[in-house]
Design an enzyme around this catalytic site. Structure first.
Site, PDB file in Angstrom:
ATOM      1  N   ARG A 187       8.616   4.716  19.915  1.00  0.00           N
ATOM      2  CA  ARG A 187       8.102   3.654  19.068  1.00  0.00           C
ATOM      3  C   ARG A 187       9.208   2.733  18.568  1.00  0.00           C
ATOM      4  O   ARG A 187       9.057   1.520  18.526  1.00  0.00           O
ATOM      5  CB  ARG A 187       7.378   4.289  17.884  1.00  0.00           C
ATOM      6  CG  ARG A 187       6.663   3.339  16.971  1.00  0.00           C
ATOM      7  CD  ARG A 187       5.909   4.167  15.946  1.00  0.00           C
ATOM      8  NE  ARG A 187       5.306   3.355  14.925  1.00  0.00           N
ATOM      9  CZ  ARG A 187       4.780   3.842  13.814  1.00  0.00           C
ATOM     10  NH1 ARG A 187       4.805   5.144  13.611  1.00  0.00           N
ATOM     11  NH2 ARG A 187       4.240   3.052  12.925  1.00  0.00           N
ATOM     12  N   GLU A 190       0.841  -1.197   0.000  1.00  0.00           N
ATOM     13  CA  GLU A 190       0.000   0.000   0.000  1.00  0.00           C
ATOM     14  C   GLU A 190       0.877   1.247   0.000  1.00  0.00           C
ATOM     15  O   GLU A 190       1.917   1.288   0.651  1.00  0.00           O
ATOM     16  CB  GLU A 190      -0.912  -0.008   1.225  1.00  0.00           C
ATOM     17  CG  GLU A 190      -2.037   1.005   1.168  1.00  0.00           C
ATOM     18  CD  GLU A 190      -3.094   0.748   2.245  1.00  0.00           C
ATOM     19  OE1 GLU A 190      -3.469   1.720   2.923  1.00  0.00           O
ATOM     20  OE2 GLU A 190      -3.526  -0.414   2.393  1.00  0.00           O
ATOM     21  N   THR A 225       1.273  10.564   4.707  1.00  0.00           N
ATOM     22  CA  THR A 225       1.652   9.543   3.748  1.00  0.00           C
ATOM     23  C   THR A 225       2.055   8.297   4.522  1.00  0.00           C
ATOM     24  O   THR A 225       2.541   8.376   5.648  1.00  0.00           O
ATOM     25  CB  THR A 225       2.819   9.997   2.851  1.00  0.00           C
ATOM     26  OG1 THR A 225       3.972  10.283   3.671  1.00  0.00           O
ATOM     27  CG2 THR A 225       2.439  11.246   2.059  1.00  0.00           C
ATOM     28  N   ASN A 226       1.843   7.148   3.900  1.00  0.00           N
ATOM     29  CA  ASN A 226       2.206   5.895   4.549  1.00  0.00           C
ATOM     30  C   ASN A 226       2.549   4.869   3.484  1.00  0.00           C
ATOM     31  O   ASN A 226       2.080   4.960   2.341  1.00  0.00           O
ATOM     32  CB  ASN A 226       1.067   5.378   5.432  1.00  0.00           C
ATOM     33  CG  ASN A 226       1.566   4.546   6.597  1.00  0.00           C
ATOM     34  OD1 ASN A 226       2.705   4.081   6.602  1.00  0.00           O
ATOM     35  ND2 ASN A 226       0.714   4.356   7.598  1.00  0.00           N
ATOM     36  N   GLY A 253      -7.175  11.543  17.787  1.00  0.00           N
ATOM     37  CA  GLY A 253      -7.359  10.182  18.269  1.00  0.00           C
ATOM     38  C   GLY A 253      -8.805   9.811  18.534  1.00  0.00           C
ATOM     39  O   GLY A 253      -9.081   8.911  19.327  1.00  0.00           O
ATOM     40  N   GLU A 309      -3.317  10.345   2.727  1.00  0.00           N
ATOM     41  CA  GLU A 309      -4.540  10.463   3.512  1.00  0.00           C
ATOM     42  C   GLU A 309      -4.668  11.891   4.012  1.00  0.00           C
ATOM     43  O   GLU A 309      -3.692  12.488   4.472  1.00  0.00           O
ATOM     44  CB  GLU A 309      -4.552   9.488   4.692  1.00  0.00           C
ATOM     45  CG  GLU A 309      -4.750   8.046   4.295  1.00  0.00           C
ATOM     46  CD  GLU A 309      -4.869   7.129   5.491  1.00  0.00           C
ATOM     47  OE1 GLU A 309      -5.754   6.263   5.481  1.00  0.00           O
ATOM     48  OE2 GLU A 309      -4.072   7.284   6.440  1.00  0.00           O
ATOM     49  N   GLY A 331       4.594   0.597  10.695  1.00  0.00           N
ATOM     50  CA  GLY A 331       3.974   1.718  10.012  1.00  0.00           C
ATOM     51  C   GLY A 331       5.026   2.741   9.620  1.00  0.00           C
ATOM     52  O   GLY A 331       5.891   3.086  10.419  1.00  0.00           O
ATOM     53  N   ARG A 332       4.977   3.221   8.411  1.00  0.00           N
ATOM     54  CA  ARG A 332       5.977   4.173   7.921  1.00  0.00           C
ATOM     55  C   ARG A 332       5.307   5.513   7.601  1.00  0.00           C
ATOM     56  O   ARG A 332       5.562   6.124   6.587  1.00  0.00           O
ATOM     57  CB  ARG A 332       6.685   3.590   6.692  1.00  0.00           C
ATOM     58  CG  ARG A 332       7.552   2.373   7.029  1.00  0.00           C
ATOM     59  CD  ARG A 332       8.243   1.812   5.806  1.00  0.00           C
ATOM     60  NE  ARG A 332       9.303   0.898   6.185  1.00  0.00           N
ATOM     61  CZ  ARG A 332       9.145  -0.421   6.359  1.00  0.00           C
ATOM     62  NH1 ARG A 332       7.949  -0.961   6.197  1.00  0.00           N
ATOM     63  NH2 ARG A 332      10.165  -1.189   6.709  1.00  0.00           N
ATOM     64  N   TRP A 362     -10.555   7.700  14.951  1.00  0.00           N
ATOM     65  CA  TRP A 362      -9.117   7.960  15.079  1.00  0.00           C
ATOM     66  C   TRP A 362      -8.624   9.229  14.389  1.00  0.00           C
ATOM     67  O   TRP A 362      -7.561   9.759  14.745  1.00  0.00           O
ATOM     68  CB  TRP A 362      -8.327   6.781  14.502  1.00  0.00           C
ATOM     69  CG  TRP A 362      -8.506   6.625  13.018  1.00  0.00           C
ATOM     70  CD1 TRP A 362      -9.499   5.962  12.376  1.00  0.00           C
ATOM     71  CD2 TRP A 362      -7.677   7.176  11.979  1.00  0.00           C
ATOM     72  NE1 TRP A 362      -9.355   6.051  11.016  1.00  0.00           N
ATOM     73  CE2 TRP A 362      -8.241   6.787  10.747  1.00  0.00           C
ATOM     74  CE3 TRP A 362      -6.508   7.941  11.986  1.00  0.00           C
ATOM     75  CZ2 TRP A 362      -7.687   7.151   9.520  1.00  0.00           C
ATOM     76  CZ3 TRP A 362      -5.955   8.301  10.758  1.00  0.00           C
ATOM     77  CH2 TRP A 362      -6.535   7.907   9.549  1.00  0.00           C
ATOM     78  N   ASP A 396       0.046   5.429   0.392  1.00  0.00           N
ATOM     79  CA  ASP A 396      -1.099   6.275   0.738  1.00  0.00           C
ATOM     80  C   ASP A 396      -0.799   7.763   0.756  1.00  0.00           C
ATOM     81  O   ASP A 396       0.244   8.196   1.275  1.00  0.00           O
ATOM     82  CB  ASP A 396      -1.582   5.962   2.163  1.00  0.00           C
ATOM     83  CG  ASP A 396      -2.069   4.553   2.349  1.00  0.00           C
ATOM     84  OD1 ASP A 396      -2.324   3.878   1.352  1.00  0.00           O
ATOM     85  OD2 ASP A 396      -2.185   4.138   3.512  1.00  0.00           O
TER      86      ASP A 396
END
Length: 333
Positions: A280, A107, A125-126, A206, A111, A136-137, A202, A109
């Site tokens: 993280r 994927e 962006t991901n 959040g 968003e 997750g990037r 979300w 993205d």
């Protein structure tokens, strides 16, 4: 290209970059390249056949998908987002093969996350490769314009060894394949999607601020649709193919001037990057190349999240085996 600082756009420069670029791209009509994904009459093709309106209301969101799947290419659309109170609204322009590879999908993205009245839309962006959703990037940014006032061009260049994101012909992110990534780099054929939907759980702080349907309908407008890549037969297993014929307006990489503008953009407008999130990842993922100026900008924006930001400039790192799951909503602007 005109050399400029992202913090100050002269009007003539803005017109050249936004309007001039999209006019020269190989634009398709909706019926030539796309089909409705969901939403019934919440998807409306405008009379010129080259613009589409996607609506979200209390009944449903809406979306469309490319008729073909692609292995590499350049994919673009000019988008105008809904205005006023848009908390909980998510507009997405992305590539995915989740329908074909449910357990190991790829994927890429864009968003757009709505906000309460008086607060700006945020863009993220991901990138996922081979189902690597635990790594997750994502990156999140503010924009130097109001994306609800006019159309702006958002583009993805996907090649065998890199993925580049553009906004109005400005490079905002470069993601390079590294040997240590293995299958985490998107490599399987993907379709192009555009959707609007309710992300109240979300999308804004959040889930603190949710959609209020008294402001509906929310309408995202799409035009200047570009699918310039290698269309692949879904029954074939080949992982490589010849890219579509070259076009003068299609980028093939990043020029030195574009790299300078990208660095300026990221220093001023980036609000989150997984590479700098020490809570993280105690050790940044393998593909991360850290930049002191980016780190400084992130600390200024969110000193809580990035107070212990990784400080090793310009070095690649091996990924921690104990990295945590995908980061949730970072601090809201």
């Amino acid at each position: 290209m005109v050399n400029f600082h992202l913090g100050f756009f002269a009007l003539t420069t803005f017109i050249v970059l936004v309007c001039g670029a999209s006019k020269n791209l190989p634009i398709l009509s909706f019926d030539e390249g796309y089909s409705q994904l969901f939403g019934d009459d919440n998807l409306m093709v405008v009379k010129d056949g080259k613009s589409v309106h996607l609506t979200l209301d209390e009944r449903t969101g809406s979306g469309f998908v490319s008729q073909d799947i692609y292995s590499q290419g350049f994919f673009s659309a000019s988008i105008k987002l809904p205005a006023d109170y848009t908390a909980g609204v998510v507009v997405a322009f992305y590539m995915s093969n989740g329908d074909m590879f449910q357990k190991n999908h790829d994927e890429v993205d864009f968003e757009f996350l709505g906000n309460i009245r008086g607060k700006d839309w945020r863009m993220q962006t991901n990138i996922y490769g081979n189902g690597s959703t635990n790594t997750g990037r994502e990156e999140r940014y503010g924009l130097w314009f109001d994306p609800s006032e006019d159309f702006h061009q958002y583009s993805i260049l996907w090649t065998e060894n890199q993925i580049i994101f553009y906004v109005d012909n400005v490079t905002i992110r470069e993601f390079k394949r590294t040997a240590t990534m293995g299958g985490d780099f998107p490599s399987k054929p993907m379709s192009l999607y555009a959707t609007i939907w309710d992300g109240s759980d979300w999308a804004t702080n959040g889930g603190k601020f949710r959609i209020n349907y008294k402001y509906a309908p929310y309408i995202a407008k799409f035009s200047d649709l570009v699918l310039h890549g290698c269309a692949v037969d879904p029954t074939e297993q080949a992982t490589k193919c010849d890219i579509a014929p070259k076009h003068d307006s299609i980028p093939t990489g990043i020029t030195p001037e574009q790299r300078i503008r990208m660095q300026n953009f990221r220093k001023k407008h980036m609000q989150y990057s997984y590479c700098y999130d020490c809570a993280r990842y105690t050790v940044p993922p393998a593909e991360c190349v850290l930049d002191a100026k980016e780190a400084e900008g992130l600390r200024a924006f969110d000193p809580v999240t990035f107070q212990g930001v990784h400080r090793h400039r310009g070095k690649r790192h091996h990924r921690s085996r104990s990295s945590s799951s995908s980061q949730g909503e970072a601090s809201s602007t």
